[in-house]
Design a protein around this motif. Structure first.
Motif, short mmCIF file in Angstrom:
data_model
loop_
_atom_site.label_atom_id
_atom_site.label_comp_id
_atom_site.label_asym_id
_atom_site.label_seq_id
_atom_site.Cartn_x
_atom_site.Cartn_y
_atom_site.Cartn_z
N THR A 20 37.66 51.83 -15.41
CA THR A 20 38.60 52.78 -16.01
C THR A 20 38.28 53.10 -17.47
O THR A 20 39.08 53.73 -18.15
CB THR A 20 40.08 52.30 -15.92
N HIS A 25 34.59 58.60 -14.06
CA HIS A 25 35.12 58.12 -15.33
C HIS A 25 34.77 59.10 -16.45
O HIS A 25 33.75 59.79 -16.39
CB HIS A 25 34.53 56.75 -15.68
N SER A 48 42.52 55.52 -19.81
CA SER A 48 42.28 54.90 -18.51
C SER A 48 43.08 55.59 -17.41
O SER A 48 42.61 55.72 -16.27
CB SER A 48 42.66 53.41 -18.56
#
Length: 261
Positions: free
Chosen positions: A33, A60, A171
Motif C-alpha cells: 500500500t 500502487h 495508502s
C-alpha cells in the motif's frame, strides 16, 4: 514520468543519477500500500553519486494493474524493469513486502544482486495476534477504516499524527482488490527454509518498535543468513520515513566502495 508496460500493468518508475557513477545501481522496492516516494530521502542522497532506480509496484502509486496472487509475479515485474533499463546487476533494497520481492529475486536470479538490503522485512509471513484479528475483520469494516488501522500500527509512538494521516490517505488510494490480493500473496510467502542459499552480502535493518513484523521474526530469519549484518533502529515499521537519515546512513555504510562494479 516514464512507464513500462508489463503483463497488463503500466509501471511508473524513476531512473536517476549518473550512469558512470560509483558502484552498481541501487534499486528500491517499496512495501504494501506504499509507493516509490517512501524512498525520497534515500534517492536524494544517493542520486548525486550513483544510478538509483525506484518504481511504483502494480496497482500502487502512479502504476496501473490489478493485484497478483504471488510475490513471484511482483518479482517478475521488477526483473522486467531491470531488463528494460539494461541493469544486469544491482544493490537491491526492499522494504516490508518489497523485501519479500527482493529475497525472491536473490533466490531466483542471484547473478543480478550484488548486495541485498531488507528493511522491516521477513522470510516467512507470521502475523501477531493483533494483526491477525485486524486482517480477519477486514471484510467486516469499511475499507478506509481497515487501511487506517493498519497504517496507524505501522509507526512508533510519538510519530507526528498529521504525517500518519498523510500516509493513511496515500495508502487508501490503493484499490481494495490490490490490497487484499497482495495480502494473500504475503500470507503465502515463505522462503525461510531457503534463505541459507542466499550468498549475497545482506543488510537487515529493522525498527525496534515494529509490531507489524516484530524484531524477533527478523532475528529468526537472520540466523539462517550465511552473511548478514543487522542494524536495529529506534523506530516502527515505516523506517524509510520515520528515521530516513539513520536508514540512509546504514545503507551508505553497507553499499560503500565494496559495491563498485
Amino acid at each position: 514520468m516514464p512507464q513500462l508496460e508489463v503483463d497488463g500493468a503500466a509501471l511508473t518508475y524513476d531512473d536517476e543519477g549518473p550512469r558512470d557513477g560509483d558502484g552498481v545501481p541501487l534499486v528500491f522496492v517499496h512495501g504494501w500500500t506504499a509507493d516509490r516516494h517512501r524512498w525520497d530521502h534515500q534517492i536524494a542522497h544517493f542520486a548525486g553519486k550513483r544510478r538509483v532506480v525506484r518504481l511504483d509496484l502494480r496497482g500502487h502509486g502512479q502504476s496501473t494493474g490489478a493485484g497478483v496472487p504471488t510475490i513471484e509475479e511482483l518479482a517478475g515485474d521488477v526483473l522486467a524493469l531491470l531488463d528494460h533499463l539494461e541493469i544486469e546487476r544491482c544493490v537491491l533494497v526492499g522494504h516490508s513486502m518489497g523485501g519479500m520481492i527482493s529475497q525472491t529475486i536473490a533466490l531466483s536470479h542471484p547473478e543480478r544482486v550484488e548486495r541485498l538490503v531488507l528493511v522491516g522485512s521477513i522470510s516467512r509471513m507470521a502475523f501477531s495476534r493483533g494483526r491477525g484479528l485486524l486482517m480477519a475483520a477486514s471484510t467486516l469494516v469499511p475499507f478506509k477504516l481497515f487501511v487506517a488501522a493498519n497504517i496507524q500500527r505501522a509507526f512508533a509512538p510519538g510519530y507526528p499524527r498529521e504525517r500518519i494521516k498523510e500516509h493513511i490517505r496515500a495508502s487508501a488510494a490503493t484499490p481494495r482488490e490490490v490490497v487484499m490480493t497482495l495480502y494473500g500473496a504475503m500470507r503465502a510467502f515463505d522462503v525461510l527454509d531457503r534463505v541459507g542459499e542466499i550468498r549475497t552480502p545482506t543488510l537487515l535493518v529493522h525498527g525496534y518498535h515494529d509490531i507489524q513484523l516484530p524484531v524477533k521474526q527478523m532475528l529468526r530469519m537472520a540466523t539462517a543468513y550465511p552473511d548478514a549484518v543487522i542494524r536495529i533502529i529506534d523506530a516502527g515499521h515505516e523506517l524509510p520515513v520515520e528515521k530516513p537519515a539513520e536508514l540512509t546512513a546504514a545503507l551508505d555504510r553497507f553499499v560503500g566502495p565494496a559495491s563498485v562494479a
